[in-house]
Write an enzyme that holds these catalytic residues in place. Structure first.
Site, PDB file in Angstrom:
ATOM      1  N   THR A 214      42.053  31.164  39.329  1.00 54.10           N
ATOM      2  CA  THR A 214      40.993  31.854  38.283  1.00 54.10           C
ATOM      3  C   THR A 214      39.687  32.296  39.092  1.00 54.10           C
ATOM      4  O   THR A 214      39.765  32.445  40.187  1.00 54.10           O
ATOM      5  CB  THR A 214      40.542  30.927  37.285  1.00 54.10           C
ATOM      6  OG1 THR A 214      40.074  31.618  36.350  1.00 54.10           O
ATOM      7  CG2 THR A 214      39.853  29.733  37.906  1.00 54.10           C
ATOM      8  N   ASN A 215      38.699  32.624  38.625  1.00 53.64           N
ATOM      9  CA  ASN A 215      37.409  33.086  39.418  1.00 53.64           C
ATOM     10  C   ASN A 215      36.095  32.488  38.308  1.00 53.64           C
ATOM     11  O   ASN A 215      36.246  31.954  37.485  1.00 53.64           O
ATOM     12  CB  ASN A 215      37.238  34.582  39.247  1.00 53.64           C
ATOM     13  CG  ASN A 215      37.323  35.318  37.754  1.00 53.64           C
ATOM     14  OD1 ASN A 215      36.644  35.119  37.095  1.00 53.64           O
ATOM     15  ND2 ASN A 215      38.432  35.995  37.671  1.00 53.64           N
TER      16      ASN A 215
END
Ligand SMILES: Cc1cc2nc3c(=O)[nH]c(=O)nc-3n(C[C@H](O)[C@H](O)[C@H](O)COP(=O)(O)O)c2cc1C
Length: 407
Positions: A214-215
């Site tokens: 993810t980020n």
């Protein structure tokens, strides 16, 4: 304050509550009246301990309303008529008490009833001692108001009436005026009848049942755009990865996790969309295969190699499938030269507008942003400003491009 003309003929209800800063509302009433607005002052009983109603009356050329049961006009619904007719309600100064009453939907005086009966934009400019402002109860009340779309003009730091220093001074009158102007402008409902799709937040690409790629996207920008588009009268669908944010009221929310889910959700909305704003931080790569069972250290040893493959190109899919009238806006967050990257993206992907964002400083989760709008018409660099303000400017741009409101 720019563009004052928009206030001509508008009914602005100015709520004044019992803060030592009530005298500053006199100046606000005067400015708004000079700008051509009909300014209806509603004071709480406490406020009259600080400033005489006559001062407001003399400057706004209207009697000040205070009492719920004094019969504002001859109709039975006099206690709600101001709220129903208002183009904007601004409460300045707003005490901790008023903030609490509004947050809980009280209707125990004329000001509270006016707000409760209104669908006009509400602006609250709190003023209080720092400890009151920082108190968990006030924080929760302010957050509840914000979540409901109330615009909060944060108090400023400096010397307070008590002689202490800290945050709590009523915001500068110019800031409050600017917010009024913006709210009235947004209420002109330039996107009435339009359908806007906004993507926001991060995506989650699974590695195994418990791990994801993810980020750091907080989703704040996309959520702000959804709120601003709703304020401008649009029907908004917010397609969002997991975030810690409350869903903006009045917006249809479609939760997604993976890039493929995001793509499918956008494509499903596309036939009705007048504009698609792709503000989500979409993963470029995901795991080539998702392990159906949790990967275990004991099986993997000291090193692990993860094979990544490109995720679906959502922008290209959206541009390829859109109808001729659908505007597509992209975001380019870069650490190098975001404007050059945005120009390249604009051309390569066939977008209408790209918002270039320099993420070399800590912007993830921050409340402000410094962006440049890149389109075939050229580039427009905005100074650093709150994300909600960037969102409003973007919505203005979209409204300019997709034309007049639909009836
Ligand atoms: C001198 C004085 C100054 C006050 N200033 C503030 C203030 O700046 N902010 C605030 O929240 N309350 C302030 N208060 C307390 C409010 O007046 C009090 O909570 C009152 O119940 C608010 O009523 P209202 O919200 O209906 O106007 C002050 C009280 C006094 C006596």
């Amino acid at each position: 304050m720019n563009d004052l003309g928009i206030l001509k003929g508008k009914l602005v209800v100015l709520g004044v509550s019992g803060s030592i800063a009530a005298y500053k509302a006199v100046e606000l009433a005067r400015h708004l009246t000079q700008a051509g607005a009909a300014v209806q002052v509603v004071m709480t009983r406490s406020a009259t301990e600080f400033v005489q109603p006559l001062t407001f009356q003399a400057l706004t050329y209207r009697p000040v309303e205070i009492e719920m049961f004094s019969g504002i006009d001859d109709r039975a619904a006099g206690h709600v008529s101001m709220g129903v007719n208002a183009d904007c309600i601004v409460i300045a100064p707003a005490t901790a008490h008023v903030v609490a009453r509004l947050a809980h939907g009280f209707a125990d005086d004329l000001l509270a009833t006016t707000v409760l009966a209104s669908s006009a934009p509400v602006i609250v400019a709190p003023a209080m001692e720092t400890h009151m402002w920082q108190n968990a109860a006030t924080r929760a009340n302010v957050a509840a108001l914000r979540a409901r779309g109330v615009r909060v003009v944060e108090p400023e730091s400096g010397e307070l009436a008590s002689g202490m220093r800290g945050q709590g001074r009523l915001a500068a009158i110019e800031r409050i005026e600017a917010e009024v102007l913006d709210a009235v402008r947004a209420r002109s409902r330039r996107l009435a009848g339009r359908c806007i799709v906004v993507t926001a937040g991060p995506t989650l690409e699974p590695i195994d049942p418990v791990r994801v790629i993810t980020n750091r996207s907080s989703g704040k920008m996309g959520y702000a755009i959804a709120s601003a588009a709703r304020d401008a009268g649009a029907e908004v669908t917010l397609i969002t990865g997991p975030t810690a944010l409350d869903a903006p009221y009045g917006v249809r929310v479609v939760p997604i996790e993976t890039v493929a889910e995001l793509r499918d959700a956008v494509l499903a909305c596309l036939p009705d969309a007048d504009a698609v704003v792709m503000a989500a931080a979409i993963a470029d790569y995901g795991a080539a295969e998702m392990s159906p069972a949790k990967l275990k250290k004991k099986d993997l040893g000291d090193e692990m190699t993860l094979r990544l493959v490109r995720t679906p190109d959502v922008l290209s899919a959206v541009v390829g499938a859109r109808g001729s009238g659908t505007l597509v806006v992209g975001f380019k967050a870069e650490t190098g030269d975001p404007v050059a990257e945005a120009e390249r993206m604009l051309k390569e992907k066939g977008l209408d507008l790209v918002v270039a964002n320099d993420v070399s400083e800590d912007v993830f989760g921050s409340e402000t942003d410094e962006v440049t709008f890149v389109s075939v018409d050229g580039t427009e660099r905005l100074e650093r400003m709150p994300k909600i303000e960037v969102a409003r400017r973007l919505v203005e741009k979209i409204a300019e491009r997709i034309g007049q409101p639909r009836s």
